[in-house]
Design a protein around this motif. Structure first.
Motif, short mmCIF file in Angstrom:
data_model
loop_
_atom_site.label_atom_id
_atom_site.label_comp_id
_atom_site.label_asym_id
_atom_site.label_seq_id
_atom_site.Cartn_x
_atom_site.Cartn_y
_atom_site.Cartn_z
N THR A 13 -9.51 -4.23 -4.23
CA THR A 13 -10.41 -4.00 -5.37
C THR A 13 -11.76 -4.64 -5.13
N LEU A 14 -11.77 -5.90 -4.70
CA LEU A 14 -13.03 -6.60 -4.47
C LEU A 14 -13.83 -5.97 -3.32
N LEU A 15 -13.16 -5.57 -2.27
CA LEU A 15 -13.85 -4.95 -1.14
C LEU A 15 -14.49 -3.63 -1.55
N VAL A 16 -13.80 -2.87 -2.40
CA VAL A 16 -14.38 -1.63 -2.91
C VAL A 16 -15.57 -1.93 -3.81
N ARG A 22 2.05 -8.08 -2.99
CA ARG A 22 1.61 -6.75 -3.43
C ARG A 22 0.36 -6.86 -4.29
N ALA A 23 0.29 -7.94 -5.07
CA ALA A 23 -0.86 -8.13 -5.95
C ALA A 23 -2.09 -8.62 -5.18
N SER A 24 -1.91 -9.53 -4.23
CA SER A 24 -3.06 -10.02 -3.47
C SER A 24 -3.68 -8.91 -2.64
N GLU A 25 -2.86 -8.02 -2.09
CA GLU A 25 -3.39 -6.90 -1.32
C GLU A 25 -4.18 -5.94 -2.21
N SER A 26 -3.67 -5.69 -3.41
CA SER A 26 -4.39 -4.83 -4.34
C SER A 26 -5.69 -5.49 -4.79
N ALA A 27 -5.64 -6.79 -5.08
CA ALA A 27 -6.81 -7.49 -5.59
C ALA A 27 -7.92 -7.58 -4.54
N ILE A 28 -7.57 -7.89 -3.28
CA ILE A 28 -8.62 -7.98 -2.26
C ILE A 28 -9.21 -6.60 -2.01
N ARG A 44 -3.16 0.32 -1.07
CA ARG A 44 -3.09 -0.99 -1.72
C ARG A 44 -3.53 -0.95 -3.18
N LEU A 45 -4.50 -0.09 -3.49
CA LEU A 45 -5.01 -0.04 -4.85
C LEU A 45 -3.99 0.51 -5.83
N ARG A 46 -3.41 1.64 -5.49
CA ARG A 46 -2.51 2.34 -6.42
C ARG A 46 -1.25 2.84 -5.72
N PRO A 47 -0.51 1.97 -5.07
CA PRO A 47 0.70 2.43 -4.40
C PRO A 47 1.74 2.89 -5.42
#
Length: 336
Positions: free
Chosen positions: A289-292, A281-287, A307-310
Motif C-alpha cells: 500500500t505504501l509503495l503504491v 500477510r498484513a505487513s506485505e499488504s501494508a508495505i 499482496r494488496l487484495r489476495p
C-alpha cells in the motif's frame, strides 16, 4: 509499544463480513530524519528483526573485509533466503573460499522453505543443515568480518568485535542509542530502535550523501547488490523478490513478526512499518500500500495485486473473501 496508538491498516473480509483487522505503525522519513508521513506511533520501539540486515552488513563493507566479494555475496549478506539450491550452493562456496564450512556457522539448521530443496532432502534422507537457514548469508558475512577483525569463532556473542561493530553502525544509522536487544531466530543479537529510527536508517541508505565517503559507498554497494539480485535476497514467489523486481530501483526487506522496510533512492526516502499482531500477510499488504501511494509501484502490477487484495479461498478453491487495505490507510490518513 502502545496498542492504542496503532491504526487500522489491513482488513480481512469473508463475504460481506469484516472478519479481522490488522493494526500497525508506519513512518516515511527523509535522510535528515524529518518525518514525511506517519501512522500510529513513530516512537514505538521495535525489534527490526531481518528487515535491518543491510545495516548489519555495513561493517562488512566499510571495514574493507568485503573488498573482494561479489554483488551476489553482498545480496546474500542482506538476505532472508528460502534455502533453495541457488542460495545454499552460493553460501557453501563463500565459506569454502574462506577455508571454512557449514560447522563454522552459528545460525542453526532450518528446514528450507523452498519446496524443491525440501523434497530433495526428504527423498535423500538428509536432514537440513545450517546452510539452509534463511540467515546463512548474513552469517557468512559475519564470518568474513570476524576474520578481518581478528575475532574468535563465536561471532554471535554480544561482546564479539563483529557485534560491537554491528551495534555501532546500527545506532549511528538510526540516529538513536538502542534501548536494548533480543536474540534473533538465527542466534545473533537484534538491536531495538524506534520505528522512526529504522525509517531514518533506511532513508540514509537511500540518500547516503551525508554519511561520509566510506559509509556512503558501503550503503550504495549494498543497495545495488539487493537490486541486482532480488531472488537471492528472498526467493521465488517471495514478497521482497517480487516487489523489487516490479519496481525501478527500490529495495525492500521484510523481518519476522511483521516488520517491513523500504529504501527509495530517487526521492531519498525510507519506510518502516510494524503490524502489531505479527501477521506477515498484513505487513506485505501494508508495505505494498505504501509503495503504491508513494508512486514506486503500480497498483495493477501482478506483484502488487498479490499482496494488496489476495483472495481467501475455500479448501475447494472457491473465493470466500479477500484481504484488502483499510480504506483510510489506502486513500488518506497522511499526506504523501
Amino acid at each position: 509499544m502502545t496498542d492504542t496508538a496503532a491504526v487500522p491498516m489491513v482488513e480481512v473480509w469473508r463475504g460481506d463480513v469484516l472478519e479481522s483487522r490488522h493494526r500497525g505503525h508506519a513512518v516515511v522519513c527523509d535522510s535528515r530524519g524529518q518525518i514525511r508521513a506517519a501512522w500510529g506511533d513513530p516512537a514505538a520501539v521495535i525489534l527490526p528483526r531481518s528487515s535491518c540486515k543491510m545495516l548489519q552488513a555495513l561493517p562488512l563493507v566499510e571495514s574493507g573485509a568485503a573488498a573482494g566479494l561479489s554483488s551476489e555475496r553482498l545480496a546474500l549478506a542482506c538476505a532472508s533466503h528460502q534455502g533453495a539450491a541457488m542460495h545454499v550452493g552460493r553460501v557453501a562456496a563463500w565459506l569454502a573460499d574462506l577455508g571454512l564450512g557449514e560447522p563454522d556457522l552459528r545460525c542453526g539448521p532450518q528446514v528450507p522453505d523452498d519446496a524443491t530443496e525440501r523434497h530433495r532432502l526428504r527423498a535423500a534422507g538428509e536432514p537440513p543443515c545450517q546452510l539452509h537457514n534463511n540467515c546463512s548469508g548474513k552469517h557468512a558475512g559475519f564470518l568474513t568480518l570476524a576474520r578481518h577483525l581478528g575475532g574468535g569463532p563465536e561471532y554471535v556473542e554480544i561482546d564479539h568485535p563483529v557485534q560491537r561493530a554491528v551495534r555501532a553502525a546500527f545506532e549511528e544509522m538510526c540516529g538513536e542509542t538502542s534501548p536494548g536487544w533480543g536474540i534473533d531466530g538465527c542466534s545473533a543479537p537484534n538491536f531495538a530502535t524506534s520505528l522512526h529510527g529504522l525509517a531514518r536508517a533506511m532513508a540514509r541508505m537511500a540518500d547516503p550523501k551525508g554519511l561520509g565517503r566510506t559509509r556512503a559507498a558501503a550503503a550504495e554497494r549494498l543497495v545495488a547488490a539487493m537490486l541486482a539480485h532480488p531472488l537471492l535476497v528472498a526467493g521465488e514467489g517471495r514478497a521482497c523478490s517480487e516487489l523489487m523486481a516490479a519496481m525501478d530501483g527500490v529495495a525492500v526487506k521484510t523481518g519476522a513478526e511483521a516488520v517491513f522496510a523500504a529504501i527509495l533512492p530517487r526521492p531519498g526516502l525510507g519506510v518502516a512499518l510494524k503490524i502489531e499482531d505479527g501477521a506477515t500477510r498484513a505487513s506485505e499488504s501494508a508495505i505494498t500500500t505504501l509503495l503504491v501511494r508513494l508512486g514506486a509501484l503500480a497498483a495493477d502490477h501482478p506483484a502488487a495485486l498479490r499482496r494488496l487484495r489476495p483472495p481467501i479461498l475455500t479448501r475447494r478453491g472457491f473465493p470466500a473473501g479477500s484481504l484488502r487495505p483499510d480504506p483510510a490507510f489506502w486513500a488518506g490518513g497522511a499526506a504523501l
